[in-house]
Design an enzyme around this catalytic site. Structure first.
Site, PDB file in Angstrom:
ATOM      1  N   PRO A   2       0.781  -1.233   0.000  1.00 42.78           N
ATOM      2  CA  PRO A   2       0.000   0.000   0.000  1.00 42.78           C
ATOM      3  C   PRO A   2       0.813   1.283   0.000  1.00 42.78           C
ATOM      4  O   PRO A   2       1.489   1.610   0.964  1.00 42.78           O
ATOM      5  CB  PRO A   2      -0.816  -0.079   1.286  1.00 42.78           C
ATOM      6  N   GLU A   3       0.716   1.996  -1.081  1.00 41.17           N
ATOM      7  CA  GLU A   3       1.101   3.400  -1.121  1.00 41.17           C
ATOM      8  C   GLU A   3      -0.126   4.118  -1.669  1.00 41.17           C
ATOM      9  O   GLU A   3      -1.221   3.550  -1.664  1.00 41.17           O
ATOM     10  CB  GLU A   3       2.346   3.593  -1.994  1.00 41.17           C
ATOM     11  N   LYS A  59      -2.190   8.181   1.845  1.00 36.26           N
ATOM     12  CA  LYS A  59      -2.495   6.775   2.134  1.00 36.26           C
ATOM     13  C   LYS A  59      -3.615   6.617   3.142  1.00 36.26           C
ATOM     14  O   LYS A  59      -3.970   5.500   3.512  1.00 36.26           O
ATOM     15  CB  LYS A  59      -1.237   6.076   2.687  1.00 36.26           C
ATOM     16  N   ARG A 111       0.204  -8.332   8.065  1.00 38.73           N
ATOM     17  CA  ARG A 111       1.214  -7.800   8.984  1.00 38.73           C
ATOM     18  C   ARG A 111       0.631  -7.142  10.237  1.00 38.73           C
ATOM     19  O   ARG A 111       1.360  -6.869  11.179  1.00 38.73           O
ATOM     20  CB  ARG A 111       2.093  -6.780   8.264  1.00 38.73           C
ATOM     21  N   ARG A 239      15.137   3.464   4.833  1.00 47.94           N
ATOM     22  CA  ARG A 239      14.611   2.447   3.923  1.00 47.94           C
ATOM     23  C   ARG A 239      15.671   2.068   2.902  1.00 47.94           C
ATOM     24  O   ARG A 239      16.483   2.895   2.492  1.00 47.94           O
ATOM     25  CB  ARG A 239      13.372   2.956   3.174  1.00 47.94           C
TER      26      ARG A 239
END
Length: 249
Positions: A2-3, A59, A111, A239
DNA sequence: AGCATTGTTTCACA
DNA sequence: TTGTGAAACAATGC
């Protein structure tokens, strides 16, 4: 996954198949996903309400309810997606609305980093990445001595860009992700804004942030799909980042 | 076994 | 005070 593109896809799904339906029950028992709410709080606030609109900035999603009911904020986290009228999944449905017609909307998230909250706080979100004006973009993104990649991923500056999209955008714009943000020129910032919009449009059309041209090559020993140079790899803004050292300056 | 992971928040530190 | 980077969070896959 998901972005921004995945969130928009979820919003469109809800707008298409969720609006107008009346909530009959709420599965809000995951107190991590629903934090800071206690189990039952979302149910108490939402049962009997009708979904009236599906909205998104970056988002973050929020659904409005009728008769002065609260907004329901939804975030897909690192691995979540929205499913409607699918067979329930015992383990991965972290939150769900059951409708009075027997249907069901679920936040399906392996998650467990997704969120479902009442009255989400939108005050710390910048303008949607695809909608930021040139002036907003120049003023916000071009500030600070930190790396430009950190800047475009900061949801308070522009909302919606995550790690994969950020690498794709910087690669398309041929800008080194480590460059200090306040060192970019006005024209470079404008080019970056165009790259953001193009990457979002492309991802929306193709089905997600992972559909960019760079993505298949984002791996150790990957090569630039344009010039063939070996890609560089480093940790930037916390990241893993891939870029072409030959083209991105 | 150990490490990495497409997101966000908090905390330590400059 | 402001900003930046690392760690924590949860669970899964390689």
């Amino acid at each position: 996954m998901p972005e921004l593109p995945e969130a928009e896809r979820a919003r469109a799904l809800i707008a298409d198949r969720g609006l107008g339906r009346v909530i009959a029950a709420v599965e809000d028992g995951d107190s991590y996903v629903c934090r800071p709410h206690a189990p039952g709080e979302l149910a108490a606030a939402l049962v009997g309400r009708r979904l009236t609109s599906a909205n998104r900035i970056g988002k973050t999603l929020w659904l409005e309810t009728d008769r002065g009911g609260p907004d329901l904020g939804l975030h897909l986290g690192m691995a979540g997606r929205i499913v409607i009228d699918e067979e329930p999944h015992e383990r991965w449905d972290r939150f769900a609305l059951t409708f009075d017609d027997g249907g069901r909307l679920a936040l399906r998230d392996k998650r467990r980093l997704g969120r479902a909250v009442l009255e989400p706080d939108l005050s710390r979100l910048g303008p949607d990445a695809a909608l930021a004006t040139r002036a907003e973009f120049r003023a916000g993104v071009g500030r600070g001595a930190g790396p430009i990649k950190a800047r475009i991923m900061d949801q308070a500056v522009i909302a919606g860009v995550g790690n994969l999209l950020a690498d794709e955008i910087l690669w398309q714009a041929r800008i080194d992700p480590r460059r200090p943000a306040n060192q970019l020129s006005g024209p470079e910032l404008d080019a970056l804004r165009r790259a953001v919009r193009a990457a979002v449009r492309h991802a929306l059309r193709e089905g997600g942030a992972h559909t960019g041209a760079l993505n298949p090559h984002r791996e150790r020993d990957g090569h630039c799909p344009r010039c063939g140079a070996p890609l560089s790899r480093a940790r930037i803004a916390g990241r893993t980042t891939y870029w072409c050292p030959a083209e991105q300056r």
